[in-house]
Design a protein around this motif. Structure first.
Motif, PDB file in Angstrom:
ATOM      1  N   LYS A  33       0.842  -1.196   0.000  1.00 24.55           N
ATOM      2  CA  LYS A  33       0.000   0.000   0.000  1.00 24.55           C
ATOM      3  C   LYS A  33       0.870   1.235   0.000  1.00 24.55           C
ATOM      4  CE  LYS A  33      -0.547   0.278   5.021  1.00 24.55           C
ATOM      5  NZ  LYS A  33      -1.477   0.351   6.145  1.00 24.55           N
ATOM      6  N   VAL A  34       0.240   2.352  -0.300  1.00 28.38           N
ATOM      7  CA  VAL A  34       0.880   3.657  -0.204  1.00 28.38           C
ATOM      8  C   VAL A  34      -0.067   4.530   0.603  1.00 28.38           C
ATOM      9  CG1 VAL A  34       1.748   5.651  -1.463  1.00 28.38           C
ATOM     10  CG2 VAL A  34       1.980   3.363  -2.461  1.00 28.38           C
ATOM     11  N   ASN A  35       0.461   5.148   1.658  1.00 20.22           N
ATOM     12  CA  ASN A  35      -0.366   5.953   2.537  1.00 20.22           C
ATOM     13  C   ASN A  35       0.384   7.228   2.900  1.00 20.22           C
ATOM     14  OD1 ASN A  35      -2.352   6.805   4.268  1.00 20.22           O
ATOM     15  ND2 ASN A  35      -1.887   5.342   5.885  1.00 20.22           N
ATOM     16  N   ASP A  36      -0.115   8.365   2.447  1.00 21.45           N
ATOM     17  CA  ASP A  36       0.487   9.676   2.748  1.00 21.45           C
ATOM     18  C   ASP A  36       1.974   9.722   2.427  1.00 21.45           C
ATOM     19  OD1 ASP A  36      -1.921  10.813   3.631  1.00 21.45           O
ATOM     20  OD2 ASP A  36      -1.628  10.034   5.663  1.00 21.45           O
ATOM     21  N   GLY A  37       2.351   9.195   1.274  1.00 24.31           N
ATOM     22  CA  GLY A  37       3.734   9.244   0.846  1.00 24.31           C
ATOM     23  C   GLY A  37       4.621   8.156   1.421  1.00 24.31           C
ATOM     24  N   VAL A  38       4.055   7.301   2.257  1.00 20.70           N
ATOM     25  CA  VAL A  38       4.807   6.182   2.825  1.00 20.70           C
ATOM     26  C   VAL A  38       4.445   4.928   2.028  1.00 20.70           C
ATOM     27  CG1 VAL A  38       5.302   4.797   4.875  1.00 20.70           C
ATOM     28  CG2 VAL A  38       4.817   7.244   5.107  1.00 20.70           C
ATOM     29  N   VAL A  39       5.462   4.266   1.496  1.00 23.10           N
ATOM     30  CA  VAL A  39       5.278   3.073   0.682  1.00 23.10           C
ATOM     31  C   VAL A  39       5.531   1.853   1.560  1.00 23.10           C
ATOM     32  CG1 VAL A  39       6.104   1.802  -1.333  1.00 23.10           C
ATOM     33  CG2 VAL A  39       6.035   4.298  -1.378  1.00 23.10           C
ATOM     34  N   TYR A  40       4.592   0.926   1.562  1.00 25.29           N
ATOM     35  CA  TYR A  40       4.715  -0.310   2.328  1.00 25.29           C
ATOM     36  C   TYR A  40       4.888  -1.467   1.347  1.00 25.29           C
ATOM     37  CZ  TYR A  40       2.997   2.405   6.260  1.00 25.29           C
ATOM     38  OH  TYR A  40       2.848   3.357   7.242  1.00 25.29           O
ATOM     39  N   VAL A  41       5.945  -2.250   1.543  1.00 22.04           N
ATOM     40  CA  VAL A  41       6.229  -3.371   0.656  1.00 22.04           C
ATOM     41  C   VAL A  41       6.445  -4.644   1.468  1.00 22.04           C
ATOM     42  CG1 VAL A  41       7.273  -1.915  -1.129  1.00 22.04           C
ATOM     43  CG2 VAL A  41       8.720  -2.942   0.625  1.00 22.04           C
ATOM     44  N   LYS A  42       6.302  -5.772   0.784  1.00 21.93           N
ATOM     45  CA  LYS A  42       6.602  -7.075   1.368  1.00 21.93           C
ATOM     46  C   LYS A  42       7.689  -7.715   0.519  1.00 21.93           C
ATOM     47  CE  LYS A  42       1.945  -8.065   3.038  1.00 21.93           C
ATOM     48  NZ  LYS A  42       0.832  -9.016   2.995  1.00 21.93           N
ATOM     49  N   LEU A  43       8.697  -8.246   1.163  1.00 20.31           N
ATOM     50  CA  LEU A  43       9.696  -9.029   0.462  1.00 20.31           C
ATOM     51  C   LEU A  43       9.197 -10.465   0.443  1.00 20.31           C
ATOM     52  CD1 LEU A  43      13.055  -7.603   1.870  1.00 20.31           C
ATOM     53  CD2 LEU A  43      11.916  -7.067  -0.287  1.00 20.31           C
ATOM     54  N   LEU A  44       9.316 -11.106  -0.713  1.00 18.87           N
ATOM     55  CA  LEU A  44       8.778 -12.441  -0.899  1.00 18.87           C
ATOM     56  C   LEU A  44       9.874 -13.416  -1.312  1.00 18.87           C
ATOM     57  CD1 LEU A  44       5.694 -11.346  -3.023  1.00 18.87           C
ATOM     58  CD2 LEU A  44       5.733 -11.764  -0.566  1.00 18.87           C
ATOM     59  N   GLY A  45       9.527 -14.684  -1.346  1.00 23.03           N
ATOM     60  CA  GLY A  45      10.469 -15.709  -1.767  1.00 23.03           C
ATOM     61  C   GLY A  45      11.639 -15.791  -0.809  1.00 23.03           C
ATOM     62  N   ALA A  46      12.812 -16.031  -1.347  1.00 22.37           N
ATOM     63  CA  ALA A  46      14.008 -16.175  -0.512  1.00 22.37           C
ATOM     64  C   ALA A  46      14.306 -14.900   0.269  1.00 22.37           C
ATOM     65  CB  ALA A  46      15.200 -16.562  -1.374  1.00 22.37           C
ATOM     66  N   CYS A  47      13.860 -13.763  -0.231  1.00 27.38           N
ATOM     67  CA  CYS A  47      14.136 -12.487   0.439  1.00 27.38           C
ATOM     68  C   CYS A  47      13.319 -12.317   1.721  1.00 27.38           C
ATOM     69  CB  CYS A  47      13.859 -11.319  -0.499  1.00 27.38           C
ATOM     70  SG  CYS A  47      15.003 -11.242  -1.883  1.00 27.38           S
ATOM     71  N   SER A  48      12.203 -13.003   1.839  1.00 31.42           N
ATOM     72  CA  SER A  48      11.326 -12.791   2.996  1.00 31.42           C
ATOM     73  C   SER A  48      11.967 -13.231   4.302  1.00 31.42           C
ATOM     74  CB  SER A  48       9.993 -13.498   2.799  1.00 31.42           C
ATOM     75  OG  SER A  48      10.172 -14.893   2.785  1.00 31.42           O
ATOM     76  N   GLY A  49      12.753 -14.287   4.285  1.00 30.66           N
ATOM     77  CA  GLY A  49      13.367 -14.754   5.514  1.00 30.66           C
ATOM     78  C   GLY A  49      14.866 -14.551   5.555  1.00 30.66           C
ATOM     79  N   CYS A  50      15.367 -13.795   4.628  1.00 29.10           N
ATOM     80  CA  CYS A  50      16.817 -13.606   4.512  1.00 29.10           C
ATOM     81  C   CYS A  50      17.344 -12.708   5.632  1.00 29.10           C
ATOM     82  CB  CYS A  50      17.132 -12.979   3.155  1.00 29.10           C
ATOM     83  SG  CYS A  50      18.874 -12.609   2.920  1.00 29.10           S
ATOM     84  N   PRO A  51      18.484 -13.072   6.217  1.00 27.94           N
ATOM     85  CA  PRO A  51      19.081 -12.219   7.240  1.00 27.94           C
ATOM     86  C   PRO A  51      19.482 -10.842   6.704  1.00 27.94           C
ATOM     87  CG  PRO A  51      20.132 -14.377   7.208  1.00 27.94           C
ATOM     88  CD  PRO A  51      19.209 -14.311   6.037  1.00 27.94           C
ATOM     89  N   SER A  52      19.639 -10.727   5.396  1.00 22.69           N
ATOM     90  CA  SER A  52      20.024  -9.449   4.787  1.00 22.69           C
ATOM     91  C   SER A  52      18.822  -8.626   4.345  1.00 22.69           C
ATOM     92  CB  SER A  52      20.934  -9.704   3.583  1.00 22.69           C
ATOM     93  OG  SER A  52      22.116 -10.328   3.994  1.00 22.69           O
ATOM     94  N   ALA A  53      17.617  -9.021   4.727  1.00 23.42           N
ATOM     95  CA  ALA A  53      16.415  -8.308   4.288  1.00 23.42           C
ATOM     96  C   ALA A  53      16.443  -6.839   4.699  1.00 23.42           C
ATOM     97  CB  ALA A  53      15.165  -8.997   4.839  1.00 23.42           C
TER      98      ALA A  53
END
Length: 89
Positions: free
Chosen positions: A28-48
């Motif tokens: 979502k985007v709310n008042d200029g703030v962008v909210y994202v989800k990392l998926l796949g291997a990136c979702s649980g990666c220590p470097s996320a």
């Protein structure tokens, strides 16, 4: 602004994440703030966190209307409310 965000995600961010078996979803985007989800291997990666700061935030903040970029809550607010109700019983 939404088109610019999606274009940046599709052209600059998603290809890099795909190289690491990951992906990204615009939540979502709310008042200029962008909210994202990392998926796949990136979702649980220590470097996320590094990925969010160095790649996702830096690319999306090139769009003038974007004030901040945050990780979307992986658990919906409805699910959290349901869990709270169960715990109160």
């Amino acid at each position: 602004m939404l088109d610019e965000i999606n274009n940046a995600i599709n052209s600059k961010i998603r290809p890099i994440l795909a190289e690491h078996n990951g992906d990204i979803e615009l939540a979502k985007v709310n008042d200029g703030v962008v909210y994202v989800k990392l998926l796949g291997a990136c979702s649980g990666c220590p470097s996320a966190r590094f990925t969010m700061e160095e790649l996702v935030s830096s690319v999306l903040k090139e769009i003038p209307e974007v004030k901040d970029v945050k990780m979307a809550d992986p658990i919906s607010s409805e699910m959290l409310d349901f869990a709270r109700q169960l715990l109160r019983k």
